[in-house]
Design a protein around this motif. Structure first.
Motif: not given
Length: 591
Positions: A313-327
């Motif tokens: 969902y986060y990949n395919w939607m135009p949402l702002r993300e506030r944290f880095s993805r897991l390393e």
């Protein structure tokens, strides 16, 4: 660059949009062979990495603020061995609204076209890219091969497209939110868009509106594998892909791709910025924080499935993300939550909630009368989100916002089968909403709703508007702690706000043969429900000013007839208004 090296060196401490910006050592991006700075790859080099129709899923924008916009696209690689594809953003800052898509190409030709990039569409992110345009602080350590991050102004219209090699995406339009003293905003709410259940006629209706943004209240896609075989759009079947329930990561990715390829949804995304939250079907039906009614033991670990769905969902939607993805995995950081807020000048504080995943306890077992739904230990929001909501409500009060809006998934107001006056017992409200219809909505979490009512009263929130999807039907509800007091026409308490429930885009409502009977009977035990329509697909249009809120429910002529896509049934249009300071719906207007 080796993917393992990229994942190992390029993630820690970097916000998500910066992950895909080329040209900075700490993003793990490719550098020029001389080490003199970022380079832009020749078109023929990039063309070898991409498919012939590389931008098959269009463009989208979302999460606007007064000075930033999320711009999104996805690209089709030439084959599955491609690790990343470099992209360039091209954009034009526009005076005025640029509402006619027929003019967008001409505006691009007139320019000046500004470029920004390169950015990497990574295999580890399904070859999707998000750029937080205008957010110079986010990219302050990033060197671009082309352009510099612009400073956007409030109310700024942006036309944009992406370029990969010799291919360009379609043009999209977006705009930032207004700030300061705002006279009016105009937005639409939509929900429940099941692709095999019909054509996205409603999305085309919304696309044609003049709007500041669109709010999607959830069920953007559905997990099931059936239906749609007798419907074709431009010769393409609406049977779900894959033709089974989505459980695995490849299932969720393929389903998102199918929805994003729909011409009406793609056009909507290209025309208006979207503020979206999920409901349950983005994961699976009747989900809660650690399970779901539609998750079976042979489908594996539910928490793994939920994590897959959220990542996709986060990949395919135009949402702002506030944290880095897991390393090492590119999974969203566990601290990443979908609840967030937006400020529209002094006119509106918009607070988007997650009433589905982050804090919800399992639904009660006995329909309608289970006493456990009054249990004060049961949560819908969860403690962390509830504290955050209290802070956001207090901030809205401190900012003197004229309207406070809660965007969330499930019906907040009571839907009663039986109601009695509330009484207090051990500091808890009991009785009242004795027998209710749907345990999946706030009626199944009575103590949680009372806690929110108490917040509203204690903070002194005025002009509250709750936006709701999920139930596939249309409602105008006045929010009373105990609507029983309205029976007999003698209100003993003040309404704390209003609720606007949007109908579905395609998902089924009540059967035609019972919808009108149920609709007529509902107000007998629910005098706080001022309007309902239980069978027709559509959306809610909200026009919010400094003196009133106008809500218009607009309905599609058909979601089954391809020739009627985008056509409104104007005879069904329903408008109601809420004067500032009243928390009550005025009598309906015919248009």
């Amino acid at each position: 660059m080796d993917r393992r090296h990229f994942l190992r060196t390029g993630l820690a401490g970097i916000s998500l949009p910066a992950l895909v910006a080329c040209g900075s050592d700490d993003t793990g991006a490719l550098q020029s062979s001389t080490g003199s700075g970022p380079t832009v790859r020749p078109a023929e080099e990039v063309d070898a990495l991409i498919a012939q129709n590389a931008f098959a899923w269009g463009v989208a924008s979302g999460d606007p603020t007064a000075h930033e916009l999320i711009l999104w696209t996805a690209i089709a690689p030439a084959n599955e061995n491609v690790v990343s594809v470099p992209l360039i953003l091209e954009y034009v800052l526009v005076q005025g609204q640029a509402e006619d898509p027929a003019q967008w190409n001409q505006i691009f030709q007139q320019g000046p076209i500004q470029q920004l990039g390169e950015f990497l569409a990574l295999k580890a992110r399904d070859y999707t890219v998000k750029i937080d345009l205008g957010n110079s602080a986010l990219y302050e350590n990033t060197s671009f091969g082309l352009g510099q991050m612009p400073a956007l102004v409030a109310g700024q219209t942006v036309l944009y497209r992406f370029r990969a090699g010799s291919q360009t995406s379609r043009i999209g339009r977006s705009k930032t939110l207004p700030e300061g003293e705002v006279e009016q905003i105009r937005f639409a709410t939509v929900s429940c868009s099941n692709l095999p259940a019909g054509f996205f006629s409603v999305y085309e209706m919304v696309r044609k509106e003049s709007l500041d943004f669109v709010i999607h209240l959830g069920d953007y896609l559905y997990e099931g594998g059936g239906g749609g075989g007798n419907l074709n759009r431009n010769g393409v079947s609406r049977q779900p892909r894959p033709a089974k329930e989505m459980v695995l990561v490849e299932d969720y990715v393929q389903r998102h791709k199918q929805y994003k390829a729909d011409p009406e949804l793609q056009a909507l995304h290209a025309t208006h910025p979207m503020i979206a939250v999920w409901d349950d079907h983005e994961i699976t039906n009747d989900a809660y924080k650690d399970g779901a009614d539609n998750h079976q033991p042979d489908e594996g670990d539910y928490l793994v499935r939920r994590a897959i769905a959220i990542r996709t969902y986060y990949n395919w939607m135009p949402l702002r993300e506030r944290f880095s993805r897991l390393e090492t995995t590119f999974e969203p950081d566990p601290r990443e939550v979908i609840y967030r807020d937006f400020q529209v000048g002094d006119l509106c504080s918009l607070i988007m909630l997650d009433t589905r995943i982050i804090g919800r306890d399992k639904q009660v077992e006995i329909v309608a009368v289970d006493p456990d739904r009054f249990n004060p230990q049961r949560n819908l929001l969860g403690l962390d989100q509830r504290r955050w909501l209290s802070d956001r409500l207090f901030a809205s009060k401190q900012k003197n916002s004229l309207w406070t809006v809660l965007g969330q998934q499930v019906m907040f107001g009571q839907l009663n089968l039986l109601e009695l006056p509330q009484v207090k017992l051990l500091d808890q409200s009991v009785l009242g909403n004795i027998a209710a219809v749907n345990m999946d909505q706030w009626d199944g979490y009575v103590a949680e709703r009372n806690r929110v009512f108490n917040m509203i009263k204690d903070i002194g929130i005025e002009n509250l508007v709750v936006l709701t999807g999920d139930i596939h039907t249309s409602w105008a509800i006045e929010l009373f702690e105990n609507p029983f007091t309205l029976l007999g026409g003698n209100p003993l308490q003040r309404s704390l706000g209003v609720e606007v429930v949007t109908p579905s885009v395609t998902s089924s409502g009540f059967p035609d043969e019972v919808a009108d009977v149920v609709s007529a009977a509902l107000p007998l035990l629910n005098p706080h429900i001022k309007y309902n329509e239980l069978k027709t697909k559509g959306f809610a249009l909200l026009e919010m000013s400094r003196t009133r809120l106008s809500v218009t429910w607009k309905y599609a002529q058909s979601v089954a007839d391809e020739s009627l896509i985008g056509m409104e049934n104007e005879a069904m249009r329903k408008t109601m208004t809420v004067p500032l300071g009243s928390n009550r719906f005025e009598s309906a207007l015919p248009f």
